[in-house]
Motif scaffolding. Structure first.
Motif, PDB file in Angstrom:
ATOM      1  N   SER A 108      59.785  29.331  69.544  1.00  0.00           N
ATOM      2  CA  SER A 108      60.102  28.067  68.892  1.00  0.00           C
ATOM      3  C   SER A 108      61.611  27.998  68.762  1.00  0.00           C
ATOM      4  O   SER A 108      62.313  28.984  68.988  1.00  0.00           O
ATOM      5  CB  SER A 108      59.411  28.012  67.528  1.00  0.00           C
ATOM      6  N   SER A 109      62.119  26.821  68.407  1.00  0.00           N
ATOM      7  CA  SER A 109      63.572  26.707  68.254  1.00  0.00           C
ATOM      8  C   SER A 109      64.078  27.586  67.120  1.00  0.00           C
ATOM      9  O   SER A 109      65.254  27.915  67.060  1.00  0.00           O
ATOM     10  CB  SER A 109      63.937  25.246  67.997  1.00  0.00           C
ATOM     11  N   TRP A 280      59.942  25.005  74.322  1.00  0.00           N
ATOM     12  CA  TRP A 280      59.287  24.446  73.124  1.00  0.00           C
ATOM     13  C   TRP A 280      59.607  22.984  72.918  1.00  0.00           C
ATOM     14  O   TRP A 280      59.270  22.414  71.886  1.00  0.00           O
ATOM     15  CB  TRP A 280      59.660  25.256  71.888  1.00  0.00           C
ATOM     16  N   ASN A 289      58.258  16.635  67.731  1.00  0.00           N
ATOM     17  CA  ASN A 289      59.257  17.671  68.007  1.00  0.00           C
ATOM     18  C   ASN A 289      59.611  18.375  66.710  1.00  0.00           C
ATOM     19  O   ASN A 289      59.489  17.817  65.634  1.00  0.00           O
ATOM     20  CB  ASN A 289      60.503  17.032  68.635  1.00  0.00           C
ATOM     21  N   PRO A 291      60.465  22.633  64.821  1.00  0.00           N
ATOM     22  CA  PRO A 291      60.226  24.073  64.963  1.00  0.00           C
ATOM     23  C   PRO A 291      58.746  24.413  65.056  1.00  0.00           C
ATOM     24  O   PRO A 291      58.333  25.179  65.928  1.00  0.00           O
ATOM     25  CB  PRO A 291      60.836  24.660  63.691  1.00  0.00           C
ATOM     26  N   PHE A 292      57.931  23.800  64.175  1.00  0.00           N
ATOM     27  CA  PHE A 292      56.513  24.158  64.180  1.00  0.00           C
ATOM     28  C   PHE A 292      55.823  23.615  65.435  1.00  0.00           C
ATOM     29  O   PHE A 292      55.134  24.323  66.155  1.00  0.00           O
ATOM     30  CB  PHE A 292      55.831  23.598  62.929  1.00  0.00           C
ATOM     31  N   TRP A 293      56.056  22.322  65.707  1.00  0.00           N
ATOM     32  CA  TRP A 293      55.454  21.742  66.904  1.00  0.00           C
ATOM     33  C   TRP A 293      56.005  22.388  68.164  1.00  0.00           C
ATOM     34  O   TRP A 293      55.326  22.443  69.185  1.00  0.00           O
ATOM     35  CB  TRP A 293      55.690  20.229  66.938  1.00  0.00           C
ATOM     36  N   GLY A 294      57.228  22.894  68.067  1.00  0.00           N
ATOM     37  CA  GLY A 294      57.809  23.601  69.204  1.00  0.00           C
ATOM     38  C   GLY A 294      56.947  24.769  69.621  1.00  0.00           C
ATOM     39  O   GLY A 294      56.646  24.951  70.804  1.00  0.00           O
ATOM     40  N   ALA A 295      56.494  25.554  68.618  1.00  0.00           N
ATOM     41  CA  ALA A 295      55.620  26.689  68.932  1.00  0.00           C
ATOM     42  C   ALA A 295      54.334  26.195  69.574  1.00  0.00           C
ATOM     43  O   ALA A 295      53.831  26.783  70.535  1.00  0.00           O
ATOM     44  CB  ALA A 295      55.315  27.480  67.664  1.00  0.00           C
TER      45      ALA A 295
END
Lengths: 350, 383
Positions: A108-109, A280, A289, A291-295
């Motif tokens: 993730s970011s 991600w 978009n 951090p969580f959705w990135g994963a």
């Protein structure tokens, strides 16, 4: 580094944070391996018009747990004539090689276990450790089938790392970086900014798109060979070599080989996701978009690649050893060099 | 891309140790308990010695202690994949010796059952050949279809593999009502699956690369080794006992003999042998369709059943086209109800003898494919 690891922010103690970060991929890997085994069973069943496992839990979803428990209960047999230290060490070395790669995978970011600048290079370096383990296991088993399998494996992995490395090098030239997080950041926005479609840029990038698509294909093929999957599962070559380099292994040690194969499948899928599919980043701009959705996007894309690998395995026949070398050296390598040249020109012009 | 002779030349300039590997008797790809002693130079096969006898069951000696009807279940177990076809030459031979003429309904049911079993056999052959090449999915498609065929044979005879259905002078039982429609449905399904397999496996680029130009069996070698069946026809010889030495009622049907033409590589390579089987399934479908159309609805299948099978003193050699080739029985009668001697010409045994001849100089992985393309059943090799 602008991309911070959110664990460091949560926990002030660096040592504890490191231990947690080190363990997180392992936890992920355990869950992923169970899912991948179930996926392999179920997808193969659907391809072959079967139901697959149905008895263990609803729709057989507990089958991978049953298989793991079964493998743990099996007697651990060591052949009398085996070289015991090497024989016992080999599965763990192979798994170490696979697991070490997870250190630089940007989930993730805000989460990458180790955000080193040479991330892609690191993956290729530790990925080769598995080869040593395979040779050790194959030689120490003192079984002719294992030895042939190990020898095949080495020649195969060496051959296919070169086109794979050329692909990564091309993308590194485009991104001017080997840091996986940096490459991800560059591919932000909509999906046409992915390096699969020539990376971020104006319409002048259009002519480079065929080359990046070609590179993606080359990497897909090379990654199948590196993970010893059909059509490149010659080291295991079930029809002639019984099980190749892990013929003599049983129980937990066999499970380690198995586990390492699935771990490697995810590693190559993750590399492909990072360098070609935007990592991600959400495919649709700012839609979902973060951090969580990135994963979610990262794991989702990687699972799609794993699905492709499973799909191919249950569709294609196996290549022969000389044909495998032919594909590696005479097809993939020249084409990857051409793509590398084109992309280098593209970078010089921009 | 794959010219094996070239590789051999390149390798022969390197002095390397040769390794002896025992392939089998416990091995996933020897199609039973066959043991091949293989000498390999790197990946190149330099010598192959087949060792037989792991499944030897003294079939021929056993028969001397049995009455003739008791021999038939043993004959089922010779080539347990195509039992109906095994029974056919034996019962035909016995009927010839005893001068029995069975009625048309029996003949048609025998032909339909034999051809159904031929399709089932070729399905296994092509499926396991694909499995040897690493393609798992076509294997299960074929096995799914084979189940339908086995269900029909089971409804008729009561057994899934070992039928004891053709008796001397008739059949064990008549077929069930609705038999014709079920058989026609199967024919439809077989054609549908074969079309799918042609796309998925036979014309797959990887599969062609693996099997074309591999294990080339020249026509003269095939004839001098007395090969028969798809192995011989794969080398381009138009020889099929159903046409060349017509028996039963095969002269009433219109069908072709497919031969290998070297479509993907050279005539007589593994791909050709495999393709002949695929084409033969279609021919069997044609025979079945014609037989269903011509089959009389009336007739007692046990009409000519003799009270006691006791052929007159004498001997007979009778042969028929088994799915794997030319299956022959030499029956010597001494006038009692037990045979004096039965000799069986096992197709797989003869076909297997070409393995050392055609597998030298190819790669280790090719050896498995060559073995698979010959389509042996160890029950028939060892008997």
């Amino acid at each position: 580094m602008e991309t911070t690891n959110f664990i460091y922010n949560l926990i002030n103690n660096d040592i504890v944070a490191m231990v947690i970060i080190g363990a997180m991929p392992l936890v992920f890997l355990l869950g992923y391996a169970l899912l991948a085994i179930l996926g392999e069973l179920k997808i193969s069943a659907w391809i072959q018009e079967r139901l697959g496992p149905m008895r263990t839990g609803p729709w057989g979803i507990l089958q991978p747990i049953a298989e793991v428990v079964k493998l743990l209960q099996k007697e651990d047999i060591t052949p009398d004539s085996a070289n015991k230290p090497l024989y016992n060490l080999a599965p763990f070395i192979i798994f170490t090689g696979a697991y070490a790669s997870y250190a630089v995978i940007p989930f993730s970011s805000h989460f990458v276990p180790a955000g080193i600048n040479l991330g892609l290079f690191f993956i290729f370096a530790v990925g080769s450790i598995a080869t040593i383990g395979i040779v050790m296991g194959g030689w120490a088993s003192s079984n002719k089938y294992s030895l042939i399998g190990a020898m095949r494996s080495v020649s195969q992995i060496v051959s296919y790392e070169i086109p794979g490395a050329m692909v990564i090098l091309s993308i590194a030239v485009m991104a001017s970086s080997l840091n996986m997080q940096t490459i991800n950041h560059q591919q932000g926005g909509w999906f046409w900014n992915w390096y699969l479609f020539g990376g971020p840029g104006t319409l002048s990038k259009l002519w480079v798109i065929p080359f990046t698509l070609g590179l993606c294909l080359i990497y897909m093929i090379a990654s199948l060979a590196e993970t010893n999957r059909i059509p490149f599962d010659i080291p295991e070559g079930e029809s002639e070599l019984v099980a190749g380099y892990h013929t003599e292994y049983s129980g937990m040690k066999f499970a380690m080989f198995f586990f390492a194969e699935y771990a490697n499948m995810f590693v190559v899928a993750a590399v492909m996701t990072t360098v070609f599919l935007g990592g991600w980043n959400s495919p649709f701009g700012s839609f979902l978009n973060g951090p969580f959705w990135g994963a979610f996007w990262f794991i989702g894309k990687a699972f799609f690649i794993v699905y492709l690998q499973i799909w191919l395995r249950w569709t294609l026949p196996r290549l022969r050893v000389d044909q495998l070398m032919f594909v590696g050296w005479k097809v993939l390598l020249p084409f990857s060099l051409i793509c590398f040249l084109a992309i280098s020109f593209f970078r010089m012009l921009n | 891309m794959s010219v094996p002779k070239k590789i051999e030349l390149a390798y022969s300039q390197i002095n390397s140790d040769r390794m002896r590997v025992n392939v089998g008797p416990q091995h996933p790809s020897t199609h039973g308990v066959l043991r091949l002693e293989v000498e390999i130079d790197g990946e190149i096969v330099t010598e192959v010695i087949p060792h037989l006898g792991y499944l030897h069951r003294c079939f021929e000696k056993h028969c001397e202690k049995m009455t003739y009807p008791q021999v038939i279940p043993y004959i089922d177990r010779i080539d347990y994949i195509a039992s109906m076809n095994n029974e056919l030459p034996f019962v035909i031979g016995m009927e010839k010796m005893m001068g029995i003429k069975v009625n048309d309904r029996v003949e048609y049911i025998r032909v339909i059952m034999s051809e159904l079993n031929r399709i089932a056999n070729h399905q296994i052959a092509v499926a396991t050949f694909g499995l040897d090449a690493g393609a798992f999915t076509p294997f299960l498609y074929f096995f799914r279809d084979r189940e339908y065929i086995l269900a029909i044979l089971e409804k008729a005879s009561g057994g899934r593999l070992l039928y004891n259905y053709f008796w001397v002078g008739g059949l064990a039982a008549d077929v069930h009502p609705g038999f014709k429609q079920e058989v026609l449905d199967i024919v439809k399904q077989v054609r549908k699956t074969n079309k799918e397999i042609l796309d998925l496996l036979i014309y797959n680029k990887i599969f062609i690369d693996r099997t074309a130009n591999v294990g080339i069996l020249p026509t003269d070698v095939a004839i001098s080794y007395a090969c028969s069946g798809p192995v011989l026809r794969g080398s381009g010889v138009k020889w099929d006992l159903r046409k060349n030495e017509t028996y039963s009622i095969y002269d009433r049907f219109d069908f072709d003999i497919p031969v290998g033409v070297g479509e993907a590589g050279t005539v007589g390579d593994c791909w050709d042998r495999n393709m002949v089987r695929m084409l033969e399934m279609e021919q069997s479908c044609r025979i079945i369709e014609q037989a269903i159309a011509q089959m009389p609805d009336e007739g007692n299948v046990q009409e000519t059943l003799p009270k006691k099978v006791r052929p007159p003193k004498g001997e007979i050699y009778v042969r028929a086209e088994n799915p794997k080739g030319d299956l022959g029985f030499y029956i010597v009668s001494n006038g009692t109800d037990k045979p004096d001697r039965i000799k069986c010409r096992g197709t797989s045994f003869v076909n297997l003898s070409i393995i050392p001849e055609i597998s030298k100089g190819y790669m280790f992985a090719d050896l498995i494919l060559i073995l698979g393309s010959i389509d042996i059943v160890l029950g028939e090799v060892d008997r």
